[in-house]
Enzyme design. Structure first.
Site, PDB file in Angstrom:
ATOM      1  N   ASP A  93      -1.701  -2.844   9.857  1.00 52.96           N
ATOM      2  CA  ASP A  93      -3.068  -2.911   9.864  1.00 52.96           C
ATOM      3  C   ASP A  93      -3.617  -3.683  11.141  1.00 52.96           C
ATOM      4  OD1 ASP A  93      -5.581  -3.072   8.340  1.00 52.96           O
ATOM      5  OD2 ASP A  93      -5.158  -5.077   7.651  1.00 52.96           O
ATOM      6  N   HIS A  94      -4.609  -3.122  11.852  1.00 52.18           N
ATOM      7  CA  HIS A  94      -5.286  -3.637  13.174  1.00 52.18           C
ATOM      8  C   HIS A  94      -4.179  -3.752  14.144  1.00 52.18           C
ATOM      9  CE1 HIS A  94      -9.214  -3.859  11.235  1.00 52.18           C
ATOM     10  NE2 HIS A  94      -8.543  -4.503  10.217  1.00 52.18           N
ATOM     11  N   HIS A 189     -14.990  -7.969   7.599  1.00 55.07           N
ATOM     12  CA  HIS A 189     -13.831  -8.509   7.061  1.00 55.07           C
ATOM     13  C   HIS A 189     -14.017 -10.052   6.476  1.00 55.07           C
ATOM     14  CE1 HIS A 189     -11.738  -5.709   9.858  1.00 55.07           C
ATOM     15  NE2 HIS A 189     -11.284  -5.413   8.514  1.00 55.07           N
ATOM     16  N   HIS A 222     -12.380  -0.279   5.903  1.00 53.70           N
ATOM     17  CA  HIS A 222     -12.039  -1.606   6.061  1.00 53.70           C
ATOM     18  C   HIS A 222     -12.993  -2.731   5.489  1.00 53.70           C
ATOM     19  CE1 HIS A 222      -8.687  -1.597   8.883  1.00 53.70           C
ATOM     20  NE2 HIS A 222      -8.861  -0.279   9.068  1.00 53.70           N
ATOM     21  N   ASN A 265      -9.558  -0.742   2.194  1.00 49.24           N
ATOM     22  CA  ASN A 265      -8.708  -2.142   2.572  1.00 49.24           C
ATOM     23  C   ASN A 265      -9.195  -3.355   1.747  1.00 49.24           C
ATOM     24  OD1 ASN A 265      -7.469  -0.273   4.089  1.00 49.24           O
ATOM     25  ND2 ASN A 265      -7.922  -1.538   5.999  1.00 49.24           N
ATOM     26  N   ASP A 267      -8.142  -7.284   1.229  1.00 48.69           N
ATOM     27  CA  ASP A 267      -7.219  -8.304   1.375  1.00 48.69           C
ATOM     28  C   ASP A 267      -8.013  -9.669   0.941  1.00 48.69           C
ATOM     29  OD1 ASP A 267      -5.550 -10.315   2.412  1.00 48.69           O
ATOM     30  OD2 ASP A 267      -5.835  -9.830   4.245  1.00 48.69           O
TER      31      ASP A 267
HETATM   32  P1  13P Z   1     -11.576  -7.662   3.356  1.00 48.20           P
HETATM   33  O1  13P Z   1     -11.447  -9.060   4.092  1.00 48.20           O
HETATM   34  O2  13P Z   1     -12.870  -7.275   2.863  1.00 48.20           O
HETATM   35  O3  13P Z   1     -10.466  -8.039   2.079  1.00 48.20           O
HETATM   36  O4  13P Z   1     -10.976  -6.435   4.239  1.00 48.20           O
HETATM   37  C1  13P Z   1      -9.654  -6.443   4.425  1.00 48.20           C
HETATM   38  C2  13P Z   1      -9.261  -5.386   5.547  1.00 48.20           C
HETATM   39  O5  13P Z   1     -10.206  -4.769   6.155  1.00 48.20           O
HETATM   40  C3  13P Z   1      -7.929  -5.434   6.005  1.00 48.20           C
HETATM   41  O6  13P Z   1      -7.875  -4.617   7.014  1.00 48.20           O
HETATM   42  O1  G3H Z   2      -8.402  -7.088   8.587  1.00 46.58           O
HETATM   43  C1  G3H Z   2      -7.827  -8.077   8.301  1.00 46.58           C
HETATM   44  C2  G3H Z   2      -6.978  -8.500   7.108  1.00 46.58           C
HETATM   45  O2  G3H Z   2      -7.672  -9.226   6.329  1.00 46.58           O
HETATM   46  C3  G3H Z   2      -5.703  -9.241   7.685  1.00 46.58           C
HETATM   47  O3  G3H Z   2      -6.016 -10.647   8.002  1.00 46.58           O
HETATM   48  O4  G3H Z   2      -5.266 -10.954  10.393  1.00 46.58           O
HETATM   49  O5  G3H Z   2      -5.840 -12.897   8.804  1.00 46.58           O
HETATM   50  O6  G3H Z   2      -3.759 -11.392   8.126  1.00 46.58           O
HETATM   51  P1  G3H Z   2      -5.206 -11.582   8.976  1.00 46.58           P
HETATM   52 ZN    ZN Z   3      -9.556  -4.277   8.480  1.00 43.84          ZN
END
Ligand code: 13P
Ligand code: G3H
Ligand code: ZN
Length: 320
Positions: A93-94, A189, A222, A265, A267
């Site tokens: 991811d990212h 996010h 996302h 997505n 998280d």
């Molecule tokens: P949220 O912070 O809205 O859960 O998004 C997660 C995300 O985009 C992970 O790449």
């Molecule tokens: O897009 C971000 C995800 O929520 C992951 O978050 O970089 O804190 O692990 P993190």
């Molecule tokens: Zn993301």
């Protein structure tokens, strides 16, 4: 070099093709630890949903890349033990550099995101294409991004959204050869997506404009946590302090999932569920010191959250 195929993982080609045709989205759930991963697998096995396990650069730093890889391999076996034949992808991811993407591919990831969304357009094209050219040699798929989400992503933060420009998507997809495209249409996010008084709304009009330019191409959203208010209430009731946390309304995500959006997505909602349950257990049983006593209920609340998402929001249940 370990191929994702040796680990029992799949890339996202087939799951995306089916999701675009079927009008639903595959969950992209992030994990950093065993309980989160167990909850994801239990929920997706129970609801018979395909799943994309997401690892951020931060998660990799936190949990160690070797640990995460074996955990994903364990997740494949665990799903089988639960009697579910569900497709499981392991996704970076990212990703922010070619080197990170390359390293993940060498460690058995079946999918990587190269996030060049903060770069000028032409630089984003060059970087994304470099990753695609490498990844495709190993049948690994690549997610690119156009447009910038407001909020914080790892170390990068943007004050305001830069919505994806529909007039750029066709050129970007053609020049880079990406397999899916993350877009910016008002999601962000974290748990604080809208300011109090703001109408929580994503730009479905831009999404449909993008869809017209690249019909049938897999789109990724996302920042799609809904920030359930019962979880915020539970956190605050048991000693937390999270005021005015507002997410994306689930009915809007449902609409997006029915269109070309084929990966969503999530998280933050998982983080909220886990924190809410842990706070409650610790507050109600201050004498307990066995982590299983509070991580167990946290895992259970997470599992229920993911099951509900698959069934009610993404529409991915019974699509494995
Ligand atoms: P949220 O912070 O809205 O859960 O998004 C997660 C995300 O985009 C992970 O790449
Ligand atoms: O897009 C971000 C995800 O929520 C992951 O978050 O970089 O804190 O692990 P993190
Ligand atoms: Zn993301």
């Amino acid at each position: 070099m370990i191929s994702f195929k040796e680990l029992g993982l799949v890339n996202t080609k087939e799951m995306f093709a089916k999701a675009v045709d079927g009008g639903y989205a595959i969950p992209g759930y992030n994990f950093n630890n065993m309980e989160q991963l167990q909850a994801i697998i239990q929920a997706c096995a129970e609801t018979k949903s395909p799943v994309i396990l997401q690892v951020s650069a931060g998660a990799r730093k936190y949990a160690n890349q070797t640990m995460l890889r074996y955990m994903a391999q364990g997740a494949v076996q665990y799903a089988k033990e639960l009697g579910a034949e569900i497709p499981i992808a392991l996704h970076l991811d990212h990703g922010d550099s070619f080197e990170l993407c390359k390293s993940c591919i060498e460690y058995g990831f079946s999918s990587v995101m190269i996030d060049g969304s903060h770069l000028p357009y032409e630089e984003n094209v060059v970087l994304t294409k470099q990753v695609v050219d490498y990844a495709h040699q190993y049948d690994v798929v690549v997610e690119g991004e156009l447009g910038v989400l407001a909020g914080v992503e790892d170390d990068v933060s943007a004050e305001a959204h830069t919505y994806t420009r529909p007039e750029e998507v066709e050129d970007f997809v053609k020049k880079t050869g990406v397999d899916s495209l993350a877009i910016s249409i008002g999601t962000s996010h974290g748990a604080y997506k809208f300011k109090p008084g703001q109408k929580p709304e994503i730009r479905l009009d831009i999404l449909s404009e993008i869809e017209k330019r690249i019909p049938g191409f897999p789109i990724v959203l996302h920042g799609s946590s809904s920030v359930p208010q019962d979880l915020i209430k539970m956190i605050n009731e048991y000693g937390g302090k999270m005021e005015e946390a507002i997410g994306i309304p689930e009915d809007q995500l449902r609409k997006a999932a029915k269109s070309a959006v084929c990966k969503i997505n999530i998280d933050s909602d998982g983080r909220l569920a886990m924190t809410a349950a842990i706070r409650k257990e610790l507050a109600e049983h201050p004498e307990e010191f066995d982590p299983r006593k509070y991580l167990g209920p946290a895992r259970e609340l997470l599992r229920a959250l993911y099951e509900r998402k698959n069934i009610e929001v993404l529409g991915s249940a019974d699509k494995a």
